[in-house]
Write a protein that holds these residues in place. Structure first.
Motif, mmCIF file in Angstrom:
data_model
loop_
_atom_site.group_PDB
_atom_site.id
_atom_site.type_symbol
_atom_site.label_atom_id
_atom_site.label_comp_id
_atom_site.label_asym_id
_atom_site.label_seq_id
_atom_site.Cartn_x
_atom_site.Cartn_y
_atom_site.Cartn_z
ATOM 1 N N VAL A 121 0.836 -1.195 0.000
ATOM 2 C CA VAL A 121 0.000 0.000 0.000
ATOM 3 C C VAL A 121 0.877 1.254 0.000
ATOM 4 C CG1 VAL A 121 -1.693 1.354 1.295
ATOM 5 C CG2 VAL A 121 -1.953 -1.133 1.118
ATOM 6 N N ALA A 122 1.898 1.275 0.852
ATOM 7 C CA ALA A 122 2.779 2.443 0.925
ATOM 8 C C ALA A 122 3.441 2.718 -0.420
ATOM 9 C CB ALA A 122 3.839 2.237 2.006
ATOM 10 N N ALA A 123 3.888 1.661 -1.085
ATOM 11 C CA ALA A 123 4.520 1.836 -2.390
ATOM 12 C C ALA A 123 3.500 2.266 -3.441
ATOM 13 C CB ALA A 123 5.204 0.533 -2.811
ATOM 14 N N GLY A 124 2.304 1.689 -3.367
ATOM 15 C CA GLY A 124 1.294 1.991 -4.375
ATOM 16 C C GLY A 124 0.768 3.407 -4.323
ATOM 17 N N ILE A 125 0.727 3.988 -3.137
ATOM 18 C CA ILE A 125 0.171 5.343 -3.008
ATOM 19 C C ILE A 125 1.247 6.423 -3.054
ATOM 20 C CG2 ILE A 125 -1.767 4.470 -1.670
ATOM 21 C CD1 ILE A 125 -0.483 5.598 0.849
ATOM 22 N N ARG A 126 2.498 6.041 -3.144
ATOM 23 C CA ARG A 126 3.599 7.021 -3.050
ATOM 24 C C ARG A 126 3.490 8.118 -4.104
ATOM 25 N NH1 ARG A 126 8.607 7.047 -5.716
ATOM 26 N NH2 ARG A 126 10.137 8.436 -4.713
ATOM 27 N N MET A 127 3.466 7.763 -5.362
ATOM 28 C CA MET A 127 3.413 8.793 -6.399
ATOM 29 C C MET A 127 2.034 9.435 -6.537
ATOM 30 S SD MET A 127 6.425 9.397 -7.239
ATOM 31 C CE MET A 127 5.934 10.668 -8.402
ATOM 32 N N PRO A 128 0.922 8.687 -6.381
ATOM 33 C CA PRO A 128 -0.378 9.374 -6.365
ATOM 34 C C PRO A 128 -0.476 10.455 -5.292
ATOM 35 C CG PRO A 128 -0.715 7.038 -6.749
ATOM 36 C CD PRO A 128 0.755 7.215 -6.443
ATOM 37 N N LEU A 129 0.083 10.217 -4.109
ATOM 38 C CA LEU A 129 0.063 11.247 -3.065
ATOM 39 C C LEU A 129 0.828 12.485 -3.512
ATOM 40 C CD1 LEU A 129 0.633 9.288 0.268
ATOM 41 C CD2 LEU A 129 -1.438 10.517 -0.418
ATOM 42 N N ARG A 130 1.963 12.302 -4.120
ATOM 43 C CA ARG A 130 2.775 13.433 -4.545
ATOM 44 C C ARG A 130 2.106 14.220 -5.660
ATOM 45 N NH1 ARG A 130 5.089 10.061 -1.694
ATOM 46 N NH2 ARG A 130 7.030 10.448 -0.545
ATOM 47 N N ALA A 131 1.477 13.519 -6.572
ATOM 48 C CA ALA A 131 0.747 14.207 -7.632
ATOM 49 C C ALA A 131 -0.447 14.970 -7.068
ATOM 50 C CB ALA A 131 0.281 13.193 -8.679
ATOM 51 N N THR A 132 -1.150 14.365 -6.111
ATOM 52 C CA THR A 132 -2.325 15.007 -5.524
ATOM 53 C C THR A 132 -1.954 16.309 -4.828
ATOM 54 O OG1 THR A 132 -3.441 12.874 -5.211
ATOM 55 C CG2 THR A 132 -4.228 14.729 -3.895
ATOM 56 N N VAL A 133 -0.917 16.286 -4.014
ATOM 57 C CA VAL A 133 -0.577 17.503 -3.275
ATOM 58 C C VAL A 133 -0.030 18.578 -4.205
ATOM 59 C CG1 VAL A 133 1.844 17.064 -2.594
ATOM 60 C CG2 VAL A 133 0.286 18.272 -1.046
ATOM 61 N N GLN A 134 0.648 18.180 -5.270
ATOM 62 C CA GLN A 134 1.099 19.176 -6.242
ATOM 63 C C GLN A 134 -0.083 19.953 -6.815
ATOM 64 O OE1 GLN A 134 4.132 20.326 -7.319
ATOM 65 N NE2 GLN A 134 2.957 21.753 -8.579
ATOM 66 N N LYS A 135 -1.163 19.251 -7.128
ATOM 67 C CA LYS A 135 -2.318 19.894 -7.742
ATOM 68 C C LYS A 135 -3.152 20.675 -6.732
ATOM 69 C CE LYS A 135 -2.724 19.309 -11.647
ATOM 70 N NZ LYS A 135 -3.178 18.207 -12.504
ATOM 71 N N LEU A 136 -3.067 20.315 -5.448
ATOM 72 C CA LEU A 136 -3.782 21.068 -4.415
ATOM 73 C C LEU A 136 -3.001 22.300 -3.968
ATOM 74 C CD1 LEU A 136 -5.010 18.086 -2.211
ATOM 75 C CD2 LEU A 136 -6.476 19.630 -3.527
ATOM 76 N N TRP A 137 -1.693 22.248 -4.095
ATOM 77 C CA TRP A 137 -0.851 23.363 -3.637
ATOM 78 C C TRP A 137 -0.740 24.460 -4.678
ATOM 79 C CZ3 TRP A 137 1.358 23.937 1.190
ATOM 80 C CH2 TRP A 137 2.273 24.984 1.345
ATOM 81 N N ASP A 138 -0.562 24.065 -5.927
ATOM 82 C CA ASP A 138 -0.272 25.043 -6.983
ATOM 83 C C ASP A 138 -1.337 24.964 -8.068
ATOM 84 O OD1 ASP A 138 0.769 26.721 -8.877
ATOM 85 O OD2 ASP A 138 2.749 25.788 -8.942
ATOM 86 N N PRO A 139 -2.104 26.045 -8.281
ATOM 87 C CA PRO A 139 -3.174 25.999 -9.285
ATOM 88 C C PRO A 139 -2.664 26.043 -10.724
ATOM 89 C CG PRO A 139 -3.020 28.197 -8.354
ATOM 90 C CD PRO A 139 -2.047 27.335 -7.585
ATOM 91 N N ALA A 140 -1.411 26.412 -10.920
ATOM 92 C CA ALA A 140 -0.865 26.472 -12.276
ATOM 93 C C ALA A 140 -0.577 25.071 -12.782
ATOM 94 C CB ALA A 140 0.414 27.306 -12.291
ATOM 95 N N GLY A 141 -0.533 24.936 -14.095
ATOM 96 C CA GLY A 141 -0.169 23.648 -14.676
ATOM 97 C C GLY A 141 1.260 23.292 -14.296
ATOM 98 N N PRO A 142 1.544 22.019 -14.042
ATOM 99 C CA PRO A 142 2.893 21.629 -13.625
ATOM 100 C C PRO A 142 3.945 22.023 -14.653
ATOM 101 C CG PRO A 142 1.344 19.818 -13.324
ATOM 102 C CD PRO A 142 0.626 20.868 -14.108
ATOM 103 N N ALA A 143 5.079 22.518 -14.160
ATOM 104 C CA ALA A 143 6.161 22.921 -15.049
ATOM 105 C C ALA A 143 6.968 21.726 -15.538
ATOM 106 C CB ALA A 143 7.083 23.905 -14.327
ATOM 107 N N LEU A 144 6.981 20.662 -14.751
ATOM 108 C CA LEU A 144 7.762 19.477 -15.109
ATOM 109 C C LEU A 144 6.904 18.466 -15.851
ATOM 110 C CD1 LEU A 144 9.660 18.823 -11.744
ATOM 111 C CD2 LEU A 144 10.438 20.178 -13.700
ATOM 112 N N SER A 145 7.532 17.697 -16.713
ATOM 113 C CA SER A 145 6.853 16.541 -17.298
ATOM 114 C C SER A 145 6.663 15.499 -16.204
ATOM 115 C CB SER A 145 7.684 15.955 -18.434
ATOM 116 O OG SER A 145 8.863 15.348 -17.916
ATOM 117 N N TRP A 146 5.820 14.496 -16.476
ATOM 118 C CA TRP A 146 5.634 13.451 -15.480
ATOM 119 C C TRP A 146 6.947 12.714 -15.194
ATOM 120 C CZ3 TRP A 146 3.372 11.883 -11.454
ATOM 121 C CH2 TRP A 146 3.503 10.568 -11.010
#
Length: 532
Positions: free
Chosen positions: A496-521
């Protein structure tokens, strides 16, 4: 100097990181120094006078590389800052002692407490008491061999230290300049279903530390469901599963979370999903007109049902002192049949008795929600409930201060997000198309990927893949990634910890910064490996 600046510009353009010297010429002198240029110039000293000492030239700094990304960085020229043995962490206010001790331990620095003097290499934490400012905002200034993190409140200072920690972990040096940063959304969470699957206290504590470093500020605990009730109870010990968290363990989790400025949000779901309570109190089971038991549903016409649920709400209000509370209210099975009044005549009669001749079972369910809200509101909590616990029309309306936790449009009669927003309600995004990690992938669920969240989801995408109009953005308070354990044995804790690792990081990026991400995936994923 002109030559030196030009050399710095070349270095900046070539991608050389902060803190490196500009490249030297063939004779070994620093670029831009008099020794590196042949012949006299108008700026050369008269013959016989000593040559000036070579000076170092720095490229313009680049913004810290962190998750979530900082929202503003003013670049400057300078060596930046890196932690060294003997450097101090000092605070301008004793209230920042926890933040100071934590970052000192993480970076191997000396925590010196409240000090007014300045020394080379200092990391200073300050409260600036900015009136009207976002308490989660902060400024981080790296200049002159020192770092200062200042904010209107302790939470902002903590987030500034998270930025510094990630940058040092990834690049070893914090870049010269000024970071000004704040979250776009005030609620940034992860919800964990510990009712269907027992998670150890240590594993949950590890997630708290992970969430704190990523600037999340909520951990939801769904600890009561049909399968089990997972936290020790004094008022009703008979409902608690053999595998459970003790109150002492929960208190340690709550205290650790508070030190990371994370609110633990408890959820005792009702009037559905109460199978564990019903197992110990079978007389409270809802039955249809044919006498058939309705899975997980409590009989809300029975006063004893309200008594036991209120006992639990009042008991756990002391254990969970945070400002937020989840009332549940989803999937009450009495309301998924075609004619609730015909299938459940006892509920229909109770509705008419309480709310008048035209009242329905939906009205009785809404009244139940409001009564439980009254119980928890008395403890000073902000309330939320799942979107399918709010009904359209009827003679009884859900209290206006109950926020909508919007999770799905798949339930029978599910309303569009704009219905709630149009009523002026505040909404939290739990979109099951993107943010639901359901163990075993039942009912057509698939494990969410960080890439899909990163590239396609925003807080305005509340249902399916379609965003609500931008005029509603201010009513969307934030969102939460959710781990559900429907098939509890499908994954271990480590999986579970491994499976949610990157989804958590993507989620907080989108909640913190309203602009489109500057980096590619691919770049974002690589950055996560650098700063974790």
């Amino acid at each position: 100097m002109v030559v030196a600046l030009a050399a710095g510009a070349v270095v900046a353009a070539s991608g050389v990181g902060v803190g490196l010297w500009a490249t030297s010429d063939d004779d070994g002198g620093p670029a831009g120094s008099a020794a590196s240029r042949s012949g006299d110039t108008a700026d050369s000293p008269p013959s016989g006078e000593p040559e000036p000492s070579p000076t170092r030239s720095y490229p313009l700094s680049r913004a810290p590389r962190t998750i979530p990304a900082v929202r503003d960085h003013s670049a400057e020229r300078g060596p930046g800052w890196r932690p060294e043995r003997g450097h101090r962490v000092v605070v301008g206010d004793p209230a920042l002692a926890d933040e100071g001790r934590l970052i000192a331990g993480e970076l191997g620095l000396t925590y010196a407490g409240k000090k007014d003097d300045e020394r080379a290499g200092d990391l200073r934490l300050e409260l600036n008491k900015g009136k009207g400012a976002n308490p989660e905002s902060y400024t981080m200034t790296v200049r002159g061999g020192r770092v200062t993190v200042s904010a209107p409140a302790e939470a902002g200072v903590f987030y500034g230290t998270r930025t510094l920690k990630q940058q040092i972990r990834g690049a070893e040096t914090a870049p010269e300049g000024v970071v000004r940063d704040e979250p776009a959304k005030q609620r940034r969470g992860m919800m964990l279903d510990i009712a269907r699957k027992h998670f150890t206290a240590g594993w949950i504590e590890d997630r708290v530390r992970e969430l704190g470093d990523l600037k999340f500020n909520e951990l939801g605990l769904h600890f009561s469901d049909d399968q089990s009730f997972r936290i020790e109870s004094d008022s009703h010990p008979e409902i608690v599963a053999d595998q459970h968290l003790t109150k002492a363990q929960v208190k340690r989790i709550v205290d650790l979370a508070a030190s990371r400025h994370i609110t633990v949000v408890p959820e005792i779901d009702s009037p559905g999903h109460l199978g564990a309570v019903i197992a110990a109190h079978p007389g409270l089971q809802l039955r249809d007109t044919g006498g058939g038991a309705v899975r997980g549903a409590i009989d809300i016409s029975d006063p004893e049902s309200a008594e036991i649920v209120d006992d639990l709400l009042n008991e756990y209000a002391e254990l969970f002192p945070g400002s937020q509370w989840h009332l549940g209210a989803d999937e009450y099975q009495a309301l998924v049949v075609s004619d609730p009044e015909a299938s459940f005549p006892g509920l229909a009669a109770a509705a008419r008795k309480k709310h008048g001749s035209g009242a329905t079972v939906e009205d009785l369910a809404t009244s139940w929600l409001n009564d439980r809200a009254d119980t928890v509101r008395a403890h000073g909590r902000t309330l939320r409930a799942w979107n399918d616990g709010f009904f359209e029309g009827g003679s009884v309306r859900a209290a206006k201060d109950i926020q909508v936790a919007y999770w799905t449009g798949k339930e029978i009669g599910a309303r569009q997000p704009a219905d709630y927003l149009g009523e002026g309600r505040e909404v939290l995004n739990y979109n099951d198309e993107f943010l639901y990690y359901v163990l075993g992938e039942p009912n057509d669920f698939v494990y969410p990927t960080g890439e899909r969240i990163y590239e396609q989801w925003t807080p305005r995408v509340l249902r399916g893949t379609t965003a609500v109009p931008s005029r509603y953005d201010g009513q969307i308070l934030g969102g939460s990634f959710a781990v559900w354990c429907d098939l509890s044995g499908a994954q271990s804790e480590d999986q579970v910890a491994a499976g949610i690792r990157m989804p958590l990081r993507a989620t907080v990026q989108k909640l913190w910064d309203p602009a489109g991400p500057a980096l590619s995936w691919a770049e974002f994923r690589s950055l996560a490996d650098e700063v974790d």
